[in-house]
Design a protein around this motif. Structure first.
Motif, short mmCIF file in Angstrom:
data_model
loop_
_atom_site.label_atom_id
_atom_site.label_comp_id
_atom_site.label_asym_id
_atom_site.label_seq_id
_atom_site.Cartn_x
_atom_site.Cartn_y
_atom_site.Cartn_z
N LEU A 111 1.05 -1.36 -0.05
CA LEU A 111 -0.37 0.35 0.15
C LEU A 111 0.58 0.89 0.12
N ARG A 112 1.95 0.84 0.86
CA ARG A 112 2.62 2.11 1.23
C ARG A 112 3.45 2.72 -0.69
N LEU A 113 3.90 1.43 -1.09
CA LEU A 113 4.51 1.62 -2.43
C LEU A 113 3.72 2.20 -3.74
N LYS A 114 1.84 1.70 -3.12
CA LYS A 114 1.32 1.82 -4.62
C LYS A 114 0.70 3.16 -4.22
N TYR A 115 0.36 3.99 -2.79
CA TYR A 115 -0.43 5.32 -2.57
C TYR A 115 0.50 5.49 -1.58
N PRO A 116 1.62 6.54 -2.39
CA PRO A 116 2.55 6.87 -0.65
C PRO A 116 1.79 7.97 -0.14
N LEU A 117 1.34 9.00 -0.63
CA LEU A 117 0.78 10.34 0.19
C LEU A 117 -0.73 9.67 1.28
N ARG A 118 -1.56 8.62 0.76
CA ARG A 118 -2.11 7.95 1.14
C ARG A 118 -2.72 6.70 1.83
N TRP A 119 -1.59 6.05 1.81
CA TRP A 119 -1.69 4.60 2.33
C TRP A 119 -2.00 4.48 4.17
N LYS A 120 -1.37 5.57 4.72
CA LYS A 120 -1.99 5.26 6.15
C LYS A 120 -3.67 5.06 6.07
N LYS A 121 -4.71 6.36 5.57
CA LYS A 121 -5.26 6.35 5.37
C LYS A 121 -6.45 5.12 4.72
N ILE A 122 -6.29 5.20 3.69
CA ILE A 122 -6.41 3.62 3.19
C ILE A 122 -6.36 2.35 4.38
N TYR A 123 -5.30 1.61 4.94
CA TYR A 123 -4.91 0.99 6.25
C TYR A 123 -5.83 1.32 7.55
N ARG A 124 -5.81 2.89 7.02
CA ARG A 124 -6.64 3.02 8.82
C ARG A 124 -8.35 2.00 8.59
#
Length: 167
Positions: A111-124
């Motif tokens: 997720l961090r590689l695909k969405y570097p700016l939004r990965w935290k929100k997506i995972y949350r």
């Protein structure tokens, strides 16, 4: 004559004994399965209700969670991931939150590689437990992404400039 007939009826043949054994064994298996299901359900409810306490897992439970065949494979997986195994009451245990974080880590890295700016929100939004989210984010924030480095040869002029700047 009557006694002989009664004795014949009382005698258990091998076939009858096997049939009896299988019948009793089937009901015993069903009872054990029902008890296991009930106990697992009860433990799950207790773990959810005790959100303030850290829940623990045995090596066998980790193997079941990882869908591994034996406990030795689970133990190797745990050691490879750097999860500490604690000895408690003659039983090896690990904290469940560490196991969950290690299971989720490859997914979160992708997720961090695909969405570097939004990965935290997506995972949350995907993760069920807030504590798992926070621990995993803390672990991954400390990790640096791999950045390829190149070595550049310095010439004499660069060395002079570097030395002047460092003074």
């Amino acid at each position: 004559m009557k006694n002989e007939e009664e004795n014949e009826k009382r005698r258990i043949t091998v076939e009858k004994a096997l049939e009896l054994f299988h019948r009793e064994n089937e009901s015993l298996t069903l009872e054990v399965d029902k008890k296991s299901f009930y106990n697992a359900k009860k433990n799950n409810e207790n773990n959810q209700s005790k959100s303030s306490n850290l829940s623990i897992l045995t090596i066998r439970e980790v193997a079941l969670k990882l869908k591994l065949i034996n406990s030795e494979a689970a133990k190797k997986w745990i050691e490879k991931r750097g999860i500490r195994i604690h000895k408690f009451s003659k039983q090896n245990i690990v904290y469940e939150i560490e196991v969950i974080c290690e299971i989720d880590k490859p997914f979160v890295k992708s997720l961090r590689l695909k969405y570097p700016l939004r990965w935290k929100k997506i995972y949350r939004n995907l993760v069920k437990d807030k504590n798992v989210y926070e621990l995993l984010v803390l672990q991954l924030e400390g990790e640096l992404d791999y950045v390829p480095t190149t070595k550049v040869k310095r010439n004499i002029e660069d060395e002079k400039l570097y030395n002047d700047l460092m003074k």
